[in-house]
Write an enzyme that holds these catalytic residues in place. Structure first.
Site, mmCIF file in Angstrom:
data_model
loop_
_atom_site.group_PDB
_atom_site.id
_atom_site.type_symbol
_atom_site.label_atom_id
_atom_site.label_comp_id
_atom_site.label_asym_id
_atom_site.label_seq_id
_atom_site.Cartn_x
_atom_site.Cartn_y
_atom_site.Cartn_z
ATOM 1 N N LYS A 11 31.597 43.619 76.770
ATOM 2 C CA LYS A 11 32.971 43.875 77.214
ATOM 3 C C LYS A 11 33.983 43.046 76.417
ATOM 4 C CE LYS A 11 31.541 45.448 81.815
ATOM 5 N NZ LYS A 11 31.750 45.322 83.285
ATOM 6 N N TYR A 51 34.802 55.072 83.866
ATOM 7 C CA TYR A 51 34.681 54.460 85.203
ATOM 8 C C TYR A 51 35.220 55.365 86.311
ATOM 9 C CZ TYR A 51 33.136 49.990 83.256
ATOM 10 O OH TYR A 51 32.408 48.996 82.634
ATOM 11 N N PHE A 59 40.067 47.972 92.535
ATOM 12 C CA PHE A 59 40.044 47.278 91.247
ATOM 13 C C PHE A 59 40.114 48.222 90.048
ATOM 14 C CE2 PHE A 59 35.543 47.776 92.592
ATOM 15 C CZ PHE A 59 34.999 48.410 91.489
ATOM 16 N N ARG A 87 19.286 45.909 83.888
ATOM 17 C CA ARG A 87 20.108 45.367 84.981
ATOM 18 C C ARG A 87 19.525 44.036 85.479
ATOM 19 N NH1 ARG A 87 24.409 48.585 86.875
ATOM 20 N NH2 ARG A 87 24.512 47.256 88.712
ATOM 21 N N ASN A 114 32.851 40.354 83.384
ATOM 22 C CA ASN A 114 31.453 39.936 83.544
ATOM 23 C C ASN A 114 30.592 40.216 82.311
ATOM 24 O OD1 ASN A 114 31.342 42.671 83.831
ATOM 25 N ND2 ASN A 114 30.434 42.676 85.881
ATOM 26 N N HIS A 117 28.129 45.641 80.402
ATOM 27 C CA HIS A 117 27.857 46.794 81.264
ATOM 28 C C HIS A 117 26.385 47.168 81.133
ATOM 29 C CE1 HIS A 117 28.209 50.824 83.044
ATOM 30 N NE2 HIS A 117 27.475 51.249 82.033
ATOM 31 N N GLU A 128 26.368 58.402 79.729
ATOM 32 C CA GLU A 128 27.124 57.315 79.088
ATOM 33 C C GLU A 128 26.775 57.188 77.607
ATOM 34 O OE1 GLU A 128 27.481 54.639 83.198
ATOM 35 O OE2 GLU A 128 26.333 53.859 81.497
HETATM 36 P P1 IDP Z 1 28.062 47.030 87.635
HETATM 37 O O1 IDP Z 1 28.821 46.858 86.324
HETATM 38 O O2 IDP Z 1 27.231 45.815 87.970
HETATM 39 O O3 IDP Z 1 27.298 48.310 87.702
HETATM 40 P P2 IDP Z 1 30.047 48.282 89.357
HETATM 41 O O4 IDP Z 1 30.081 48.148 90.829
HETATM 42 O O5 IDP Z 1 29.591 49.590 88.780
HETATM 43 O O6 IDP Z 1 29.174 47.071 88.779
HETATM 44 O O7 IDP Z 1 31.509 47.953 88.822
HETATM 45 C C1 IDP Z 1 31.897 48.265 87.498
HETATM 46 C C2 IDP Z 1 32.663 47.097 86.927
HETATM 47 O O8 IDP Z 1 33.892 46.950 87.649
HETATM 48 C C3 IDP Z 1 31.979 45.738 87.081
HETATM 49 O O9 IDP Z 1 31.040 45.484 86.056
HETATM 50 C C4 IDP Z 1 33.159 44.786 87.009
HETATM 51 O O10 IDP Z 1 33.631 44.622 85.660
HETATM 52 C C5 IDP Z 1 34.212 45.570 87.790
HETATM 53 N N1 IDP Z 1 34.222 45.256 89.224
HETATM 54 C C6 IDP Z 1 33.301 45.618 90.163
HETATM 55 N N2 IDP Z 1 33.645 45.187 91.392
HETATM 56 C C7 IDP Z 1 34.829 44.544 91.224
HETATM 57 C C8 IDP Z 1 35.713 43.876 92.153
HETATM 58 O O11 IDP Z 1 35.483 43.809 93.359
HETATM 59 N N3 IDP Z 1 36.850 43.321 91.610
HETATM 60 C C9 IDP Z 1 37.142 43.400 90.272
HETATM 61 N N4 IDP Z 1 36.338 44.027 89.384
HETATM 62 C C10 IDP Z 1 35.197 44.586 89.852
HETATM 63 MG MG MG Z 2 27.988 50.271 87.713
#
Ligand code: IDP
Ligand code: MG
Length: 139
Positions: A11, A51, A59, A87, A114, A117, A128
Site C-alpha cells: 500500500k 474496494y 471508512f 493472510r 496497514n 492487501h 483482483e
Molecule cells: P483486510 O484488508 O484485512 O481484508 P478489510 O476488512 O477487507 O480488511 O478492509 C479493507 C481495508 O480497509 C483494510 O485493509 C484497511 O486498510 C481498511 N480498513 C478496514 N477496516 C477499517 C476501519 O475500521 N477503519 C479504517 N480503515 C479500515
Molecule cells: Mg478484505
C-alpha cells in the site's frame, strides 16, 4: 493440492517509506512465487471499484483517499492454499492485533494504513488479479 493464487498490494504508505524491497523479500522467502508484478498509481475510480464491497462502510472514502495517496505495488502470488497462507503471513487487519513477525505488525502504521492487501477468497483473488493485470502481464 494444486497451487492457488492471491493478489497483494503493497500500500502507498509502505511504498513511500521504502519498504517495497523488504516486503517482497519476505514474501518470496516465505515461498510465494511472483506471477505478476507492477508499480501503479490507482485513480479514485480504480480504488472505489477495487474496494466496492466496502462502499457502505464509514471508512470507505478515507480508504479511497489513502489508496490513491501514492503508487502501490500490485502482485499476483502463487502458492498452495495461497489466500489463507498469505493472510496468515501478513497478519490481522489491525497491525496492533497482528502477530509478531507478520508484515502488518512490522510495517503497518494504523488500522487503515496497514502496509499490504491480501485477497479474501480464491474467487476474489482471480477477480483482483484480472483487475490489475492483463493475461499478457501474468507469467
Ligand atoms: P483486510 O484488508 O484485512 O481484508 P478489510 O476488512 O477487507 O480488511 O478492509 C479493507 C481495508 O480497509 C483494510 O485493509 C484497511 O486498510 C481498511 N480498513 C478496514 N477496516 C477499517 C476501519 O475500521 N477503519 C479504517 N480503515 C479500515
Ligand atoms: Mg478484505
Amino acid at each position: 493440492m494444486a497451487d492457488n493464487i492471491t493478489l497483494t498490494m503493497i500500500k502507498p504508505d509502505a511504498v513511500r517509506d521504502g519498504h517495497t524491497g523488504a516486503i517482497l523479500d519476505m514474501i518470496t522467502k516465505a515461498g510465494f512465487k511472483v506471477k505478476a508484478l507492477k508499480l501503479k498509481q490507482l485513480s479514485a475510480e480504480d480504488a472505489r471499484k477495487f474496494y466496492a464491497v466496502h462502499k457502505d462502510r464509514p471508512f470507505y472514502d478515507s480508504l479511497v483517499s489513502y489508496m490513491t495517496s501514492g503508487p502501490i505495488v500490485a502482485a499476483i502470488l502463487v502458492k498452495e492454499n495461497a489466500v489463507e497462507a498469505f493472510r496468515n503471513f501478513i497478519g490481522a487487519t489491525n497491525p496492533q492485533e497482528a502477530k509478531e513477525g507478520t508484515i502488518r505488525k512490522l510495517f503497518g502504521l494504523s488500522l487503515e494504513s496497514n502496509a499490504v492487501h491480501g485477497s479474501d477468497s480464491d474467487e476474489n483473488a482471480i477477480i483482483e488479479g484480472s483487475f490489475h493485470f492483463t493475461p499478457a502481464e501474468q507469467y
